[in-house]
Design a protein around this motif. Structure first.
Motif, PDB file in Angstrom:
ATOM      1  N   GLN A  25       0.909  -1.547  -0.028  1.00 11.37           N
ATOM      2  CA  GLN A  25      -0.232  -0.136  -0.133  1.00 11.37           C
ATOM      3  C   GLN A  25       1.101   1.839   0.428  1.00 11.37           C
ATOM      4  O   GLN A  25       1.819   1.256   0.873  1.00 11.37           O
ATOM      5  CB  GLN A  25      -0.529  -0.111   1.442  1.00 11.37           C
ATOM      6  CG  GLN A  25      -1.749   0.986   0.760  1.00 11.37           C
ATOM      7  CD  GLN A  25      -2.526   1.399   2.852  1.00 11.37           C
ATOM      8  OE1 GLN A  25      -2.398   0.631   3.883  1.00 11.37           O
ATOM      9  NE2 GLN A  25      -3.627   2.735   2.659  1.00 11.37           N
ATOM     10  N   LEU A  26       0.555   2.466  -0.677  1.00 13.13           N
ATOM     11  CA  LEU A  26       1.401   3.376  -0.952  1.00 13.13           C
ATOM     12  C   LEU A  26       0.452   4.298  -1.112  1.00 13.13           C
ATOM     13  O   LEU A  26      -0.934   4.351  -1.479  1.00 13.13           O
ATOM     14  CB  LEU A  26       2.180   3.364  -1.943  1.00 13.13           C
ATOM     15  CG  LEU A  26       2.079   3.027  -3.288  1.00 13.13           C
ATOM     16  CD1 LEU A  26       1.894   4.775  -4.450  1.00 13.13           C
ATOM     17  CD2 LEU A  26       3.409   2.278  -3.607  1.00 13.13           C
ATOM     18  N   LEU A  27       0.493   6.246  -0.966  1.00 10.98           N
ATOM     19  CA  LEU A  27       0.044   7.034  -1.094  1.00 10.98           C
ATOM     20  C   LEU A  27       0.489   7.844  -2.288  1.00 10.98           C
ATOM     21  O   LEU A  27       1.686   8.184  -2.408  1.00 10.98           O
ATOM     22  CB  LEU A  27      -0.452   7.891  -0.206  1.00 10.98           C
ATOM     23  CG  LEU A  27      -1.669   7.319   0.566  1.00 10.98           C
ATOM     24  CD1 LEU A  27      -1.583   6.854   1.575  1.00 10.98           C
ATOM     25  CD2 LEU A  27      -1.730   8.494   1.632  1.00 10.98           C
ATOM     26  N   PRO A  28       0.422   7.344  -3.168  1.00 10.43           N
ATOM     27  CA  PRO A  28       1.001   8.686  -4.595  1.00 10.43           C
ATOM     28  C   PRO A  28       1.771   9.755  -3.925  1.00 10.43           C
ATOM     29  O   PRO A  28       2.622  10.114  -4.651  1.00 10.43           O
ATOM     30  CB  PRO A  28       0.370   8.666  -5.560  1.00 10.43           C
ATOM     31  CG  PRO A  28      -0.413   7.252  -5.692  1.00 10.43           C
ATOM     32  CD  PRO A  28      -1.094   6.963  -3.970  1.00 10.43           C
ATOM     33  N   ARG A  29       0.791  10.776  -3.261  1.00 11.89           N
ATOM     34  CA  ARG A  29       0.838  12.084  -2.936  1.00 11.89           C
ATOM     35  C   ARG A  29       2.270  11.546  -1.551  1.00 11.89           C
ATOM     36  O   ARG A  29       2.454  13.206  -1.856  1.00 11.89           O
ATOM     37  CB  ARG A  29      -0.182  12.508  -2.135  1.00 11.89           C
ATOM     38  CG  ARG A  29      -0.601  13.542  -1.748  1.00 11.89           C
ATOM     39  CD  ARG A  29      -1.418  14.619  -0.296  1.00 11.89           C
ATOM     40  NE  ARG A  29      -2.295  13.923  -0.376  1.00 11.89           N
ATOM     41  CZ  ARG A  29      -3.252  13.720   0.802  1.00 11.89           C
ATOM     42  NH1 ARG A  29      -2.828  13.899   1.679  1.00 11.89           N
ATOM     43  NH2 ARG A  29      -4.406  14.063  -0.346  1.00 11.89           N
ATOM     44  N   LEU A  30       3.016  10.702  -0.904  1.00 11.11           N
ATOM     45  CA  LEU A  30       3.633  10.687  -0.438  1.00 11.11           C
ATOM     46  C   LEU A  30       4.173  10.148  -0.873  1.00 11.11           C
ATOM     47  O   LEU A  30       5.751  10.313  -0.663  1.00 11.11           O
ATOM     48  CB  LEU A  30       3.071  10.021   1.215  1.00 11.11           C
ATOM     49  CG  LEU A  30       1.674  10.697   1.783  1.00 11.11           C
ATOM     50  CD1 LEU A  30       1.511  10.152   2.765  1.00 11.11           C
ATOM     51  CD2 LEU A  30       2.077  11.853   2.512  1.00 11.11           C
TER      52      LEU A  30
END
Length: 574
Positions: A25-30
């Motif tokens: 899981q990753l947030l592209p924003r971060l």
């Protein structure tokens, strides 16, 4: 209307062959943000933001090193924020109903758009997302995004929806507090009032007037039917109406099919045609199981290999949402995660018996439970409020990755010990990585190494931690006894230690003993008997610990002598 009951929608072998699913899981924003300013309540210009384009071939190869086969991109669909994109035809959101400056990824403002923060060229944002999907697939990985079915942002409006698509609430009869034909719930004769939010003054205050024009007021996303939600309600969202009259005994109206059902099905088909391979379904239990039962088979007709993962916290309905609802997987948070957290934190009441209990509670659908130690909702292991040191979770991660056939998930930065330090803004200093603010994630940035994604800035402890995750996830995904084998728990009276847990995973061709010592200071020595059901008439020989790649001594007879250091595990193949 009687809907047909489904048997579990797909077996693992149909989705991924015999390979264990490993989700990152990753947030592209971060994830792609190299800016290290990290100013509290910093703007996009001050703190920076990651882009779709940052997740390039090098980044994806870095994930493949962890044996990842699915990437969950969190925060893709356009959500309310306080960054001004009006020059691109994107309406501004009202600060009184937005959390943080970057906003919550779970307050969707347009189901048919992507977050403009993530685009290098905002008018070309959808193409940039589609290019990311293509890069992910080219790397041999599959794509998961969030589906947020229960609620939308207070200011929801789609200005890029396909021709012929009706907006939510467009045809509602607002004179009725409830109608199965309405998309929202209304509080007749009442205007929405902004909650009395008692927070530390912040830069968003200048954008607030404590007024938001919503008349009549709509019910709030967490089932609050008050015109003035409390400040800990999901006040930035409004509840969608799936045909359940919550104010009259939760009476249901599912025939004819409510309009929200059809709109949501069309949204899922839209994203699946963009190349999305799966959906993590937010607060799935807050949406009636009958909707999932109706919708999932229809969407899978369009794309049979889609997977649906439900965020679920009520064990009493797990079987219903899997069997009747058709979910492929549900969160294993209330059971296994909660049991392991106590052991990681070395709490006085921690006991490995809770692991056994958690597994027994999901008997019959153990292989449908998504297991993890971190995600965007949970505290970082290395944070001061959780364990303070990511290494204290290594035995628990072994259990998480090997206990069953079910998928295992890693949250970006977990594998390098991200401690989630700092007061981000709305996210506060709460031991979590913020989802509401523009922010850089320091330990992850060290691995990212200004876009080289080679770990060039990691210290030795962080490098060792990532190597542990690489090794463990490779073992768990490539060994058939873990991916597809049976389970036998070593009786606790044989171990006689409430901080040591052991079990066998085995097939006809492979036998593994997995043992974890959660004691922080005490070693464990003992003898583990090898049961006949595991040996299957084979004589045990040549034991090797797959985690350390060291050969172990094999005494005469059907038993193994175990010597286990504090806070460690062995995965013994024999």
């Amino acid at each position: 209307m009687i809907l047909p009951t489904l048997i579990f929608s797909q077996t693992k072998s149909k989705i991924m062959g015999d390979k264990k699913i490993v989700i990152y899981q990753l947030l592209p924003r971060l994830f792609g943000n190299t800016n290290t300013t990290n100013k509290t309540y910093g703007s996009l210009e001050e703190n920076g933001t990651g882009k779709f384009n940052d997740i390039d071939e090098k980044a994806l190869n870095g994930l493949k090193e962890l044996s990842v086969n699915y990437v969950w991109y969190t925060g893709i669909i356009a959500h309310a924020s306080l960054t001004d994109y009006s020059k691109f035809g994107i309406p501004n959101s009202d600060a009184d109903v937005v959390k943080g400056i970057a906003g919550s990824p779970y307050a969707i403002r347009d189901y048919y758009d992507v977050d403009p923060d993530l685009a290098v060229n905002v008018p070309n944002r959808m193409q940039e997302f589609e290019n990311l999907v293509q890069r992910t697939h080219a790397a041999g990985l599959k794509v998961i995004i969030d589906f947020v079915p229960n609620h939308v942002a207070r200011g929801y409006h789609s200005n890029v929806k396909p021709k012929g698509v009706e907006d939510f609430g467009e045809n509602d009869d607002t004179t009725k507090s409830f109608s199965p034909k309405n998309d929202f719930y209304y509080l007749n004769g009442q205007n929405f009032m902004v909650p009395d939010i008692d927070k530390v003054p912040n830069p968003t205050d200048s954008l607030k007037d404590y007024q938001f024009n919503e008349s009549p007021a709509k019910a709030t996303g967490n089932n609050s039917f008050s015109a003035k939600p409390k400040d800990d309600d999901w006040y930035e969202t409004i509840k969608l109406n799936y045909g359940v009259d919550y104010q009259n005994g939760e009476k249901t109206y599912f025939d004819p099919i409510p309009p929200v059902w059809v709109k949501m099905k069309d949204i899922l088909v839209y994203w699946s045609k963009k190349g999305v391979d799966g959906f993590r379904c937010d607060v799935a239990e807050m949406v009636p199981v009958e909707f999932w039962q109706w919708m999932i088979p229809q969407v899978k007709k369009e794309k049979p290999d889609l997977i649906f993962i439900g965020e679920a916290y009520n064990p009493k309905v797990y079987s219903q949402y899997l069997n009747q609802g058709g979910f492929d997987y549900l969160y294993d948070k209330v059971g296994l995660y909660d049991a392991l957290k106590k052991l990681i934190r070395n709490q006085p009441d921690a006991d490995v018996a809770a692991i056994s209990q958690a597994k027994n509670e999901v008997q019959g659908f153990d292989d449908k439970m998504l297991r993890f130690l971190e995600n965007h909702d949970e505290e970082r292991i290395a944070s001061k409020g959780f364990a303070g040191d990511a290494n204290f979770a290594l035995p628990a991660m072994v259990v998480t990755a090997t206990l069953g056939k079910s998928p295992v998930m890693v949250y970006f930065g977990q594998e390098v010990g991200e401690p989630a330090k700092g007061i981000e803004g709305f996210g506060k200093d709460d031991n979590r990585t913020t989802i509401f603010d523009y922010w850089g994630v320091p330990n992850h940035q060290k691995w990212m190494n200004n876009g080289l994604f080679d770990g060039g800035q990691l210290d030795e402890n962080q490098k060792d931690l990532r190597e542990f995750y690489k090794n463990l996830l490779k073992i768990s995904s490539q060994n058939e006894a873990i991916s597809n084998g049976d389970f036998y728990e070593v009786p606790q009276q044989e171990i006689n230690n409430n901080r040591v847990y052991a079990y066998f995973r085995y097939t006809n061709d492979q036998r593994l003993l997995i043992i974890s010592n959660f004691n922080r200071t005490e070693s464990f020595e003992g003898k583990i008997n090898l049961p006949s059901i595991v040996l299957n008439n084979n004589q045990p020989k040549n034991p090797v610990d797959l985690l350390s790649n060291k050969n172990l001594e094999m005494p005469a007879g059907d038993a193994l002598n175990i010597k286990l250091a504090p806070n460690s595990s062995q995965i013994i193949q024999f």
